[in-house]
Scaffold this motif. Structure first.
Motif: not given
Length: 40
Positions: A24-39
């Motif tokens: 779950l931590i890995d999934i959250a980190l991937l989500w966060w990375r994708g969210r921050t790179t979209d900006k």
């Protein structure tokens, strides 16, 4: 996750909790990375 535990032969509940939390931590980190790179 239960199928993964069964395939790996994991029966200890403590190991299951640790494995699931790392997943779950890995999934959250991937989500966060994708969210921050979209900006950018």
């Amino acid at each position: 996750m239960e199928n993964y535990f069964y395939a790996k032969g994991i029966v200890d509940d403590a190991v299951k909790v640790n494995t699931a939390s790392m997943f779950l931590i890995d999934i959250a980190l991937l989500w966060w990375r994708g969210r921050t790179t979209d900006k950018r």
